[in-house]
Design a protein around this motif. Structure first.
Motif, PDB file in Angstrom:
ATOM      1  N   ASP A  49      37.340  49.477  31.995  1.00  0.00           N
ATOM      2  CA  ASP A  49      38.529  48.645  32.219  1.00  0.00           C
ATOM      3  C   ASP A  49      38.182  47.405  33.039  1.00  0.00           C
ATOM      4  OD1 ASP A  49      40.117  50.445  30.831  1.00  0.00           O
ATOM      5  OD2 ASP A  49      40.709  51.536  32.639  1.00  0.00           O
ATOM      6  N   LEU A  50      37.336  47.577  34.054  1.00  0.00           N
ATOM      7  CA  LEU A  50      36.919  46.433  34.860  1.00  0.00           C
ATOM      8  C   LEU A  50      36.172  45.421  33.998  1.00  0.00           C
ATOM      9  CD1 LEU A  50      36.690  44.975  37.542  1.00  0.00           C
ATOM     10  CD2 LEU A  50      34.649  46.357  38.027  1.00  0.00           C
ATOM     11  N   CYS A  51      35.293  45.905  33.139  1.00  0.00           N
ATOM     12  CA  CYS A  51      34.568  45.007  32.233  1.00  0.00           C
ATOM     13  C   CYS A  51      35.543  44.232  31.344  1.00  0.00           C
ATOM     14  CB  CYS A  51      33.593  45.788  31.351  1.00  0.00           C
ATOM     15  SG  CYS A  51      32.151  46.400  32.213  1.00  0.00           S
ATOM     16  N   ASN A  52      36.507  44.933  30.774  1.00  0.00           N
ATOM     17  CA  ASN A  52      37.474  44.281  29.887  1.00  0.00           C
ATOM     18  C   ASN A  52      38.282  43.209  30.611  1.00  0.00           C
ATOM     19  OD1 ASN A  52      36.705  45.806  27.678  1.00  0.00           O
ATOM     20  ND2 ASN A  52      38.243  47.376  28.045  1.00  0.00           N
ATOM     21  N   VAL A  53      38.742  43.527  31.822  1.00  0.00           N
ATOM     22  CA  VAL A  53      39.528  42.558  32.596  1.00  0.00           C
ATOM     23  C   VAL A  53      38.679  41.325  32.909  1.00  0.00           C
ATOM     24  CG1 VAL A  53      40.617  42.146  34.848  1.00  0.00           C
ATOM     25  CG2 VAL A  53      41.121  44.237  33.585  1.00  0.00           C
ATOM     26  N   ALA A  54      37.441  41.538  33.346  1.00  0.00           N
ATOM     27  CA  ALA A  54      36.583  40.415  33.736  1.00  0.00           C
ATOM     28  C   ALA A  54      36.197  39.554  32.539  1.00  0.00           C
ATOM     29  CB  ALA A  54      35.329  40.932  34.437  1.00  0.00           C
ATOM     30  N   VAL A  55      35.832  40.171  31.430  1.00  0.00           N
ATOM     31  CA  VAL A  55      35.447  39.402  30.244  1.00  0.00           C
ATOM     32  C   VAL A  55      36.652  38.639  29.702  1.00  0.00           C
ATOM     33  CG1 VAL A  55      34.628  39.587  27.853  1.00  0.00           C
ATOM     34  CG2 VAL A  55      33.457  40.839  29.679  1.00  0.00           C
ATOM     35  N   THR A  56      37.818  39.252  29.730  1.00  0.00           N
ATOM     36  CA  THR A  56      39.036  38.554  29.299  1.00  0.00           C
ATOM     37  C   THR A  56      39.322  37.360  30.196  1.00  0.00           C
ATOM     38  OG1 THR A  56      39.960  40.571  28.361  1.00  0.00           O
ATOM     39  CG2 THR A  56      41.517  38.801  28.876  1.00  0.00           C
ATOM     40  N   ALA A  57      39.166  37.534  31.497  1.00  0.00           N
ATOM     41  CA  ALA A  57      39.392  36.418  32.430  1.00  0.00           C
ATOM     42  C   ALA A  57      38.393  35.295  32.173  1.00  0.00           C
ATOM     43  CB  ALA A  57      39.292  36.901  33.878  1.00  0.00           C
ATOM     44  N   MET A  58      37.135  35.640  31.900  1.00  0.00           N
ATOM     45  CA  MET A  58      36.117  34.607  31.664  1.00  0.00           C
ATOM     46  C   MET A  58      36.357  33.857  30.358  1.00  0.00           C
ATOM     47  SD  MET A  58      32.510  36.052  33.158  1.00  0.00           S
ATOM     48  CE  MET A  58      32.534  37.670  32.403  1.00  0.00           C
ATOM     49  N   THR A  59      37.026  34.486  29.392  1.00  0.00           N
ATOM     50  CA  THR A  59      37.329  33.783  28.147  1.00  0.00           C
ATOM     51  C   THR A  59      38.660  33.042  28.215  1.00  0.00           C
ATOM     52  OG1 THR A  59      38.278  35.785  27.180  1.00  0.00           O
ATOM     53  CG2 THR A  59      35.965  35.342  26.723  1.00  0.00           C
ATOM     54  N   THR A  60      39.535  33.474  29.107  1.00  0.00           N
ATOM     55  CA  THR A  60      40.853  32.845  29.233  1.00  0.00           C
ATOM     56  C   THR A  60      40.831  31.628  30.146  1.00  0.00           C
ATOM     57  OG1 THR A  60      41.904  34.994  28.903  1.00  0.00           O
ATOM     58  CG2 THR A  60      43.263  33.269  29.878  1.00  0.00           C
ATOM     59  N   TYR A  61      40.108  31.730  31.259  1.00  0.00           N
ATOM     60  CA  TYR A  61      40.069  30.658  32.253  1.00  0.00           C
ATOM     61  C   TYR A  61      38.741  29.926  32.147  1.00  0.00           C
ATOM     62  CZ  TYR A  61      44.044  33.245  33.996  1.00  0.00           C
ATOM     63  OH  TYR A  61      45.255  33.875  34.087  1.00  0.00           O
ATOM     64  N   ARG A  62      38.765  28.622  32.271  1.00  0.00           N
ATOM     65  CA  ARG A  62      37.566  27.805  32.069  1.00  0.00           C
ATOM     66  C   ARG A  62      36.796  27.514  33.346  1.00  0.00           C
ATOM     67  NH1 ARG A  62      35.545  29.161  28.180  1.00  0.00           N
ATOM     68  NH2 ARG A  62      37.112  29.815  26.742  1.00  0.00           N
ATOM     69  N   GLY A  63      37.408  27.721  34.490  1.00  0.00           N
ATOM     70  CA  GLY A  63      36.727  27.465  35.762  1.00  0.00           C
ATOM     71  C   GLY A  63      35.989  28.698  36.242  1.00  0.00           C
ATOM     72  N   PRO A  64      35.487  28.639  37.485  1.00  0.00           N
ATOM     73  CA  PRO A  64      34.781  29.799  38.040  1.00  0.00           C
ATOM     74  C   PRO A  64      35.703  31.008  38.152  1.00  0.00           C
ATOM     75  CG  PRO A  64      34.660  27.893  39.525  1.00  0.00           C
ATOM     76  CD  PRO A  64      35.560  27.521  38.404  1.00  0.00           C
ATOM     77  N   VAL A  65      35.124  32.172  37.971  1.00  0.00           N
ATOM     78  CA  VAL A  65      35.862  33.422  38.122  1.00  0.00           C
ATOM     79  C   VAL A  65      35.301  34.135  39.346  1.00  0.00           C
ATOM     80  CG1 VAL A  65      36.362  35.678  37.103  1.00  0.00           C
ATOM     81  CG2 VAL A  65      36.386  33.633  35.664  1.00  0.00           C
ATOM     82  N   THR A  66      36.192  34.496  40.261  1.00  0.00           N
ATOM     83  CA  THR A  66      35.804  35.230  41.461  1.00  0.00           C
ATOM     84  C   THR A  66      36.203  36.682  41.285  1.00  0.00           C
ATOM     85  OG1 THR A  66      36.100  33.294  42.859  1.00  0.00           O
ATOM     86  CG2 THR A  66      36.115  35.435  43.960  1.00  0.00           C
ATOM     87  N   LEU A  67      35.237  37.572  41.457  1.00  0.00           N
ATOM     88  CA  LEU A  67      35.486  39.002  41.410  1.00  0.00           C
ATOM     89  C   LEU A  67      35.543  39.483  42.856  1.00  0.00           C
ATOM     90  CD1 LEU A  67      35.827  41.335  39.428  1.00  0.00           C
ATOM     91  CD2 LEU A  67      33.346  41.575  39.397  1.00  0.00           C
ATOM     92  N   ASP A  68      36.754  39.712  43.352  1.00  0.00           N
ATOM     93  CA  ASP A  68      36.968  40.105  44.744  1.00  0.00           C
ATOM     94  C   ASP A  68      37.013  41.621  44.836  1.00  0.00           C
ATOM     95  OD1 ASP A  68      37.756  40.580  47.331  1.00  0.00           O
ATOM     96  OD2 ASP A  68      39.464  39.211  47.279  1.00  0.00           O
ATOM     97  N   LEU A  69      35.918  42.203  45.342  1.00  0.00           N
ATOM     98  CA  LEU A  69      35.778  43.651  45.436  1.00  0.00           C
ATOM     99  C   LEU A  69      35.938  44.147  46.875  1.00  0.00           C
ATOM    100  CD1 LEU A  69      32.647  43.857  43.124  1.00  0.00           C
ATOM    101  CD2 LEU A  69      35.037  44.225  42.468  1.00  0.00           C
TER     102      LEU A  69
END
Length: 139
Positions: A49-69
């Motif tokens: 699920d984490l992989c799916n959320v992150a990959v979706t965010a990287m394809t949806t948003y064009r700027g940097p993606v921050t993964l806050d753990l």
């Protein structure tokens, strides 16, 4: 099965009902960026699920993606595998992925020596640990 050292805790220690579920919330930011705030436990059940959320965010948003753990309370090897997969996807897509790790995730990253890969080119910041001093893992 090993004896349970805590008499107040009942049942199987692997019982999912006793563990806080992983939660991931994507928040859009300025200039097409996004932050994925993750909390709870990342294990073999939650890693996909984490992989799916992150990959979706990287394809949806064009700027940097921050993964806050920083709010993650537990991360096993499946969770670490998910972080490596997410990082690999970011590299393939030429995307900037920033990782902020709290103690459980940061400790796992240090123990496994995966900091240099997770920090890798294009990340823009080190994997960080919340403490009095920010630990910089080797690049």
């Amino acid at each position: 099965m090993f004896p349970n050292p805590d008499p107040t805790r009942h049942g199987d220690p692997l019982d999912r009902a006793e563990q806080p579920p992983m939660s991931a919330c994507v928040t859009p930011g300025a200039h097409g960026s996004a932050t994925i705030a993750v909390s709870g436990e990342i294990d073999v059940h939650d890693a996909p699920d984490l992989c799916n959320v992150a990959v979706t965010a990287m394809t949806t948003y064009r700027g940097p993606v921050t993964l806050d753990l920083t709010a993650v309370t537990f991360c096993d090897c499946a969770g670490l595998g998910a972080l490596i997969h997410i990082r690999r996807q970011a590299l393939r897509a030429g995307r900037r992925l920033l990782i902020r790790a709290g103690r459980p995730v940061g400790h796992l990253i240090q123990l496994t020596g995966t900091g240099p890969y997770l920090h890798g080119p294009g990340s823009g910041q080190p994997v960080t640990l919340p403490s009095r001093q920010t630990a910089r893992l080797p690049t």
